[in-house]
Design an enzyme around this catalytic site. Structure first.
Site, mmCIF file in Angstrom:
data_model
loop_
_atom_site.group_PDB
_atom_site.id
_atom_site.type_symbol
_atom_site.label_atom_id
_atom_site.label_comp_id
_atom_site.label_asym_id
_atom_site.label_seq_id
_atom_site.Cartn_x
_atom_site.Cartn_y
_atom_site.Cartn_z
ATOM 1 N N TYR B 296 0.836 -1.212 0.000
ATOM 2 C CA TYR B 296 0.000 0.000 0.000
ATOM 3 C C TYR B 296 0.867 1.258 0.000
ATOM 4 O O TYR B 296 1.652 1.485 0.913
ATOM 5 C CB TYR B 296 -0.921 0.002 1.219
ATOM 6 C CG TYR B 296 -2.076 0.953 1.100
ATOM 7 C CD1 TYR B 296 -3.215 0.595 0.389
ATOM 8 C CD2 TYR B 296 -2.029 2.217 1.671
ATOM 9 C CE1 TYR B 296 -4.285 1.475 0.267
ATOM 10 C CE2 TYR B 296 -3.093 3.102 1.552
ATOM 11 C CZ TYR B 296 -4.224 2.718 0.851
ATOM 12 O OH TYR B 296 -5.269 3.582 0.732
ATOM 13 N N TYR B 346 -5.235 5.110 -8.110
ATOM 14 C CA TYR B 346 -5.642 4.963 -6.712
ATOM 15 C C TYR B 346 -7.057 4.404 -6.666
ATOM 16 O O TYR B 346 -8.030 5.145 -6.679
ATOM 17 C CB TYR B 346 -5.573 6.318 -6.025
ATOM 18 C CG TYR B 346 -5.962 6.321 -4.556
ATOM 19 C CD1 TYR B 346 -5.069 5.893 -3.582
ATOM 20 C CD2 TYR B 346 -7.217 6.768 -4.145
ATOM 21 C CE1 TYR B 346 -5.412 5.902 -2.236
ATOM 22 C CE2 TYR B 346 -7.566 6.787 -2.798
ATOM 23 C CZ TYR B 346 -6.663 6.357 -1.855
ATOM 24 O OH TYR B 346 -7.010 6.376 -0.528
#
Lengths: 139, 392
Positions: B296, B346
């Site tokens: 992440y 994203y």
């Protein structure tokens, strides 16, 4: 800052847990919760002690002394119209002498002069008729 | 650190991801979030060789910026979902929803579950712009001081790491540059223009210590996966990708919302330090066994913290680990082979799961890590998060 009526930044909305903190700021007193059972402080306030679970909490005036735990320098204003005249500004996690951390602004020095563990002291600033914010400046 | 819980994920290799689907990733989809969610989910179901009538569970996560699970079930005409849940959560939930799908199937609530994240993250609700511009509840202690956006939140963590261990702009830049090299090879990536260290260093200061290229993209798009039992997976169209292990968690005093970190013990370490023991124990493997890692990366810095937290290198060593080239595609731990949130797009971390599955299936084209057998996916950057170990 322009007139208080024009204050465009978020103003804190006190709640039953936090009301004594914000009321203290209005009197230029930095109030934090103290556990009468384990003798530790906590911030932000809560209904019970995060260390021992006790409900025996009282409010004590902090010394106002602290130091820089971490800090950022905001250079890009968000929202732009609100912070365009403020950048660059410093937001710090301030570690109070009582052992709790509190987010605030470091004022009274250039952003470049802020360093880790720099000693600070509270400096209250009235931003609206009702609201006084606890800021920090070099001690 | 992070005392392991007594229990850990205990369903090693019993469940699998059998389908994946995406939409295009763009800055302006011109479509509803509902339409994006339906398209990605339908693609995942079809990729698995299934029809919507074969699906009986659906789960997602959102910040009130998405189409809810029942809306997507309605759009797809899933006849009777026995599990339809929306997590009000951030990127920390990107792996948790897959683990929750497994839990639902194991409990008998459903047999086959679609997991998705859909968002108009650039043209609609922009997470990067900060939370609601108000100061009540947890934000009364942060917003009045102009501490509002996620870049501002994460910069505070990054600075603390810098205080503890030292961190140079170039060490952050290495992450951005390496991930861009991968995105250049990825037709789905939004940013495919090569980036040099000079480009990185010249990018605009946003909030010290972050420049523009430390911060992830904002994206309109959706991703979805289909989860079912290993037993059912055997007869399906795609080679199953098995869920070896997983974990969700964080440390003590996580705060009153995702931004709040006032009480967090040590901002040079994030959730990954606390889930590492459970994660590796559940899968029965070690960091050395991982062939490809999708970590992440809402910010460059979050990769450093997770490399250390999950044990790929020691505390304070991630900067030099990355400088040594270990996270490059030809390094010992290829990281974010799609370009990550920083350069692919994203989709709140769910695109990492898609990339891991493609890598394990050998479908990643020019960016394929040869013979990738075991993948790590992670989700989260601050006080809480989730991770999985997948294998082909």
């Amino acid at each position: 800052m322009s007139s208080p009526e024009a204050y465009a930044k978020p103003v804190p909305v006190p709640d039953p847990d936090s009301a004594p903190f914000w009321a203290g700021c209005r009197e230029q007193r930095l109030m934090i919760q103290h556990c009468d059972d384990c003798s530790r402080h906590q911030f932000p306030p809560s209904n019970i002690c995060a260390h021992c679970g006790s409900g025996r909490l009282s409010w004590k005036q902090a010394s106002g002394a602290g130091k820089v735990f971490s800090w950022i320098v905001v250079r890009h204003p968000v929202p732009r119209p609100v912070y365009i005249d403020d950048v660059p500004y410093v937001v710090a996690l301030v570690e109070l002498a009582e052992g709790v951390r509190m987010p605030s602004n470091v004022v009274g020095c250039a952003p470049e002069d802020v360093v880790a563990d720099m000693p600070l002291k509270v400096a209250f600033k009235q931003v609206t008729e009702e609201v006084v914010l606890p800021l920090f400046e070099p001690a | 650190m992070g005392t392991a819980r007594r229990s850990a994920y205990a369903l090693k290799d019993k469940y699998a991801i059998v389908g994946i689907g995406t939409t295009d990733y763009s800055a302006n989809s011109g479509r509803t979030v509902r339409a994006l969610a339906i398209e990605a989910s339908a693609n995942a179901i079809s990729d698995a060789g299934l029809k919507p009538a074969d699906v009986d569970g659906i789960v997602s996560y959102n910040f009130n910026d998405s189409a809810p699970a029942i809306a997507v079930a309605t759009g797809l005409d899933i006849p009777n979902a026995g599990y339809a849940v929306d997590f009000l959560a951030g990127g920390n939930a990107a792996n948790l929803i897959v683990l929750s799908a497994v839990a639902a199937i194991e409990a008998g609530l459903a047999d086959t579950v679609v997991c998705y994240r859909a968002m108009n993250g650039r043209s609609g609700f922009r997470l990067g712009g900060g939370r609601e511009f108000r100061a009540l509840g947890p934000t009364q202690y942060t917003a009045p001081f102009g501490w509002i956006t996620y870049p501002q939140a994460m910069a505070m963590w990054c600075r603390r790491y810098q205080i503890e261990y030292g961190l140079t702009p170039e060490q952050l830049g290495n992450v951005a540059v390496t991930l861009r090299e991968n995105a250049v090879l990825n037709p789905r990536a939004m940013q495919r223009k090569p980036m040099t260290m000079d480009d990185y260093l010249a990018s605009r200061p946003i909030v010290d210590p972050f420049r523009m290229f430390d911060i992830c993209l904002e994206t309109d798009g959706a991703c979805a996966v289909v989860v079912t039992s290993a037993e059912r997976a055997r007869d399906m169209k795609q080679k199953p990708v098995y869920i070896m292990g997983g974990a969700y968690g964080g440390g003590p005093q996580q705060g009153d919302d995702l931004f709040d970190c006032i009480r967090w013990p040590d901002h040079s370490k994030n959730y990954s330090h606390y889930i590492a023991d459970d994660l590796w124990r559940s899968a029965g493997v070690t960091p050395n066994d991982v062939d490809v890692a999708e970590i992440y990366d809402c910010f460059t810095y979050s990769i450093l913290m997770q490399l250390e937290g999950l044990g790929f290198c020691g505390l304070g060593e991630a900067g030099s680990y990355i400088a040594d080239g270990h996270i490059r595609r030809d390094g010992k731990l290829p990281v974010n082979t799609h370009g990550g949130l920083l350069s692919e797009g994203y989709i709140h971390g769910f695109n990492h799961v898609i990339e891991a599955v493609e890598q394990l299936r050998g479908q990643s084209g020019p960016r394929q890590v040869p013979d990738a057998e075991i993948a790590l996916t992670t989700a989260g950057a601050m006080t809480c998060g989730s991770a999985m170990i997948l294998r082909r």
